[in-house]
Design a protein around this motif. Structure first.
Motif, PDB file in Angstrom:
ATOM      1  N   ARG A  52       0.829  -1.212   0.000  1.00 53.53           N
ATOM      2  CA  ARG A  52       0.000   0.000   0.000  1.00 53.53           C
ATOM      3  C   ARG A  52       0.858   1.255   0.000  1.00 53.53           C
ATOM      4  O   ARG A  52       0.489   2.277  -0.552  1.00 53.53           O
ATOM      5  CB  ARG A  52      -0.928  -0.001   1.214  1.00 53.53           C
ATOM      6  N   SER A  53       2.010   1.157   0.633  1.00 55.78           N
ATOM      7  CA  SER A  53       2.898   2.320   0.726  1.00 55.78           C
ATOM      8  C   SER A  53       3.718   2.515  -0.541  1.00 55.78           C
ATOM      9  O   SER A  53       4.346   3.567  -0.718  1.00 55.78           O
ATOM     10  CB  SER A  53       3.855   2.145   1.905  1.00 55.78           C
ATOM     11  N   LYS A  54       3.731   1.512  -1.415  1.00 53.76           N
ATOM     12  CA  LYS A  54       4.542   1.526  -2.639  1.00 53.76           C
ATOM     13  C   LYS A  54       6.034   1.518  -2.323  1.00 53.76           C
ATOM     14  O   LYS A  54       6.852   1.984  -3.114  1.00 53.76           O
ATOM     15  CB  LYS A  54       4.189   2.738  -3.528  1.00 53.76           C
ATOM     16  N   TYR A  61       4.814  -1.926 -12.147  1.00 53.87           N
ATOM     17  CA  TYR A  61       4.405  -0.933 -11.142  1.00 53.87           C
ATOM     18  C   TYR A  61       5.460   0.165 -11.057  1.00 53.87           C
ATOM     19  O   TYR A  61       6.282   0.193 -10.136  1.00 53.87           O
ATOM     20  CB  TYR A  61       4.230  -1.604  -9.772  1.00 53.87           C
ATOM     21  N   PRO A  62       5.464   1.092 -12.010  1.00 54.19           N
ATOM     22  CA  PRO A  62       6.490   2.143 -12.031  1.00 54.19           C
ATOM     23  C   PRO A  62       6.458   3.054 -10.816  1.00 54.19           C
ATOM     24  O   PRO A  62       7.447   3.740 -10.529  1.00 54.19           O
ATOM     25  CB  PRO A  62       6.184   2.911 -13.326  1.00 54.19           C
ATOM     26  N   GLU A  63       5.353   3.052 -10.093  1.00 57.37           N
ATOM     27  CA  GLU A  63       5.231   3.912  -8.916  1.00 57.37           C
ATOM     28  C   GLU A  63       5.840   3.292  -7.658  1.00 57.37           C
ATOM     29  O   GLU A  63       5.954   3.956  -6.613  1.00 57.37           O
ATOM     30  CB  GLU A  63       3.750   4.225  -8.657  1.00 57.37           C
ATOM     31  N   VAL A  64       6.238   2.015  -7.725  1.00 60.16           N
ATOM     32  CA  VAL A  64       6.774   1.314  -6.558  1.00 60.16           C
ATOM     33  C   VAL A  64       8.281   1.536  -6.435  1.00 60.16           C
ATOM     34  O   VAL A  64       9.027   1.381  -7.398  1.00 60.16           O
ATOM     35  CB  VAL A  64       6.477  -0.194  -6.644  1.00 60.16           C
ATOM     36  N   ASN A  65       8.718   1.902  -5.237  1.00 60.61           N
ATOM     37  CA  ASN A  65      10.148   2.026  -4.946  1.00 60.61           C
ATOM     38  C   ASN A  65      10.660   0.700  -4.386  1.00 60.61           C
ATOM     39  O   ASN A  65      10.028   0.109  -3.505  1.00 60.61           O
ATOM     40  CB  ASN A  65      10.403   3.137  -3.930  1.00 60.61           C
ATOM     41  N   PRO A  79       8.378  -5.578  11.954  1.00 62.41           N
ATOM     42  CA  PRO A  79       7.145  -5.013  12.518  1.00 62.41           C
ATOM     43  C   PRO A  79       5.933  -5.784  12.004  1.00 62.41           C
ATOM     44  O   PRO A  79       5.961  -6.333  10.888  1.00 62.41           O
ATOM     45  CB  PRO A  79       7.154  -3.574  11.995  1.00 62.41           C
ATOM     46  N   ALA A  80       4.895  -5.831  12.781  1.00 62.76           N
ATOM     47  CA  ALA A  80       3.719  -6.643  12.446  1.00 62.76           C
ATOM     48  C   ALA A  80       3.039  -6.209  11.154  1.00 62.76           C
ATOM     49  O   ALA A  80       2.345  -7.015  10.516  1.00 62.76           O
ATOM     50  CB  ALA A  80       2.721  -6.608  13.598  1.00 62.76           C
ATOM     51  N   ARG A 111      19.425  -3.361   8.086  1.00 63.50           N
ATOM     52  CA  ARG A 111      19.987  -2.606   6.957  1.00 63.50           C
ATOM     53  C   ARG A 111      18.919  -2.312   5.906  1.00 63.50           C
ATOM     54  O   ARG A 111      18.867  -1.207   5.358  1.00 63.50           O
ATOM     55  CB  ARG A 111      21.134  -3.391   6.324  1.00 63.50           C
ATOM     56  N   LEU A 112      18.086  -3.291   5.634  1.00 61.78           N
ATOM     57  CA  LEU A 112      17.040  -3.088   4.635  1.00 61.78           C
ATOM     58  C   LEU A 112      16.049  -2.029   5.088  1.00 61.78           C
ATOM     59  O   LEU A 112      15.718  -1.093   4.341  1.00 61.78           O
ATOM     60  CB  LEU A 112      16.307  -4.406   4.359  1.00 61.78           C
ATOM     61  N   LEU A 113      15.583  -2.146   6.337  1.00 56.13           N
ATOM     62  CA  LEU A 113      14.566  -1.221   6.836  1.00 56.13           C
ATOM     63  C   LEU A 113      15.110   0.187   7.043  1.00 56.13           C
ATOM     64  O   LEU A 113      14.340   1.151   7.058  1.00 56.13           O
ATOM     65  CB  LEU A 113      13.958  -1.759   8.132  1.00 56.13           C
ATOM     66  N   ASN A 114      16.423   0.308   7.188  1.00 58.11           N
ATOM     67  CA  ASN A 114      17.021   1.640   7.309  1.00 58.11           C
ATOM     68  C   ASN A 114      16.921   2.444   6.021  1.00 58.11           C
ATOM     69  O   ASN A 114      17.071   3.667   6.031  1.00 58.11           O
ATOM     70  CB  ASN A 114      18.495   1.528   7.727  1.00 58.11           C
ATOM     71  N   ASN A 115      16.641   1.774   4.916  1.00 56.11           N
ATOM     72  CA  ASN A 115      16.483   2.477   3.636  1.00 56.11           C
ATOM     73  C   ASN A 115      15.194   3.286   3.589  1.00 56.11           C
ATOM     74  O   ASN A 115      15.136   4.318   2.946  1.00 56.11           O
ATOM     75  CB  ASN A 115      16.481   1.470   2.480  1.00 56.11           C
ATOM     76  N   SER A 116      14.169   2.777   4.261  1.00 54.28           N
ATOM     77  CA  SER A 116      12.877   3.463   4.242  1.00 54.28           C
ATOM     78  C   SER A 116      12.007   2.959   5.389  1.00 54.28           C
ATOM     79  O   SER A 116      11.858   1.744   5.562  1.00 54.28           O
ATOM     80  CB  SER A 116      12.154   3.227   2.912  1.00 54.28           C
ATOM     81  N   LYS A 117      11.412   3.868   6.115  1.00 53.72           N
ATOM     82  CA  LYS A 117      10.500   3.501   7.188  1.00 53.72           C
ATOM     83  C   LYS A 117       9.122   3.118   6.655  1.00 53.72           C
ATOM     84  O   LYS A 117       8.259   2.681   7.417  1.00 53.72           O
ATOM     85  CB  LYS A 117      10.372   4.649   8.183  1.00 53.72           C
ATOM     86  N   GLU A 118       8.928   3.305   5.360  1.00 55.81           N
ATOM     87  CA  GLU A 118       7.620   3.035   4.757  1.00 55.81           C
ATOM     88  C   GLU A 118       7.522   1.663   4.105  1.00 55.81           C
ATOM     89  O   GLU A 118       6.472   1.323   3.546  1.00 55.81           O
ATOM     90  CB  GLU A 118       7.301   4.118   3.713  1.00 55.81           C
TER      91      GLU A 118
END
Length: 273
Positions: free
Chosen positions: A114-116, A140-144, A207-208, A177-184
């Motif tokens: 949902r956050s893309k 999905y070009p909008e997905v990072n 996180p759940a 390391r992965l989650l440090n790239n983005s909190k979203e």
């Protein structure tokens, strides 16, 4: 028409996690699994080497009667699949087909996030190929997409250390390391078929709200859809419900490890390349 099994290839044991789900969803077909254990792991090898090894094994499966082969290996899918599909298959002229595991995952990832913002956990080879970002961008070009290479995870799994306390350190290290790239980030793909054996430890570090996707179910759904859309290929697949396992290394060692990945006892045969 001579019919044959559906071939499933991996550099080692990981593809058995895919085969397990494929068999669960499509039990009527015959399957021939080949693990190139003698030359594993593929994840640290060059593109040219992975391509050479993969093509050699694919040709063996073709020669053993397979008309359709699934590369149940992210590294082989990333480094060899396109060359085989574009360069080698057209030269055969016999309507053989080879599928991978990355594109089916890319096709559905947008339905989960949902956050893309999506994370990929994979081998160094898969991450370096940038295959996931490239394929996901097409749909999905909008997905990072954020990637993290986990070079210790396959050795941990193949040496039966995936449930050990030592594995917790390396799992936490790469998840952080992965989650440090983005909190979203809200969706993470296990971009290696070995990694499902680490799922319990990975989930403890997440996180759940984050979804963790394994490829077995995704690939099985995609294969069922492919067979439905290509009856000319489907009719070449034999349906006796048989499962045959080949390895390029010790059958005794393979059988011991493979049973954990496949969830049932495995009796393999040696293939000398």
């Amino acid at each position: 028409m001579q019919k044959g099994p559906i071939g499933v290839f991996d550099s080692g044991y990981g593809g058995l996690t895919v085969l397990k789900e494929v068999v669960r969803q499509l039990p009527e077909y015959d399957y021939l699994y080949l693990g190139d254990n003698a030359r594993a792991p593929y994840g640290t090898r060059s593109f040219e080497t992975v391509y050479h090894y993969t093509l050699e094994c694919v040709n063996h499966l073709f020669n053993m009667g397979c008309s359709l082969i699934v590369l149940a290996c992210n590294t082989a899918s990333a480094k060899a699949l396109r060359s085989i599909q574009q360069n080698d298959l057209p030269k055969r002229g016999d309507d053989k087909r080879v599928l991978g595991v990355i594109r089916p995952t890319a096709e559905i990832i947008g339905k989960y996030t949902r956050s893309k913002e999506v994370g990929i956990l994979g081998t160094a080879g898969t991450v370096a190929s940038k295959s996931y970002p490239i394929e996901i961008q097409k749909f999905y070009p909008e997905v990072n997409v954020y990637q993290e290479a986990c070079p210790m995870w396959v050795p941990l799994v193949e040496n039966d250390e995936y449930d050990s306390a030592g594995a917790d350190y390396f799992v936490k290290q790469h998840i952080d390391r992965l989650l440090n790239n983005s909190k979203e980030i809200d969706t993470i793909v296990l971009g290696c078929t070995h990694y499902p054996l680490l799922s319990a430890k990975i989930l403890k570090q997440l996180p759940a709200n984050i979804k963790l996707l394994s490829q077995g179910e995704i690939v099985a759904h995609s294969l069922a859809d492919y067979l439905n859309r290509h009856p000319e290929i489907e009719e070449k697949c034999s349906k006796e419900g048989s499962r045959r396992f080949l390895t390029t290394d010790s059958t005794e060692i393979f059988d011991t490890h493979a049973s954990r990945f496949f969830g049932k006892p495995v009796k393999s045969e040696l293939l000398v390349l």
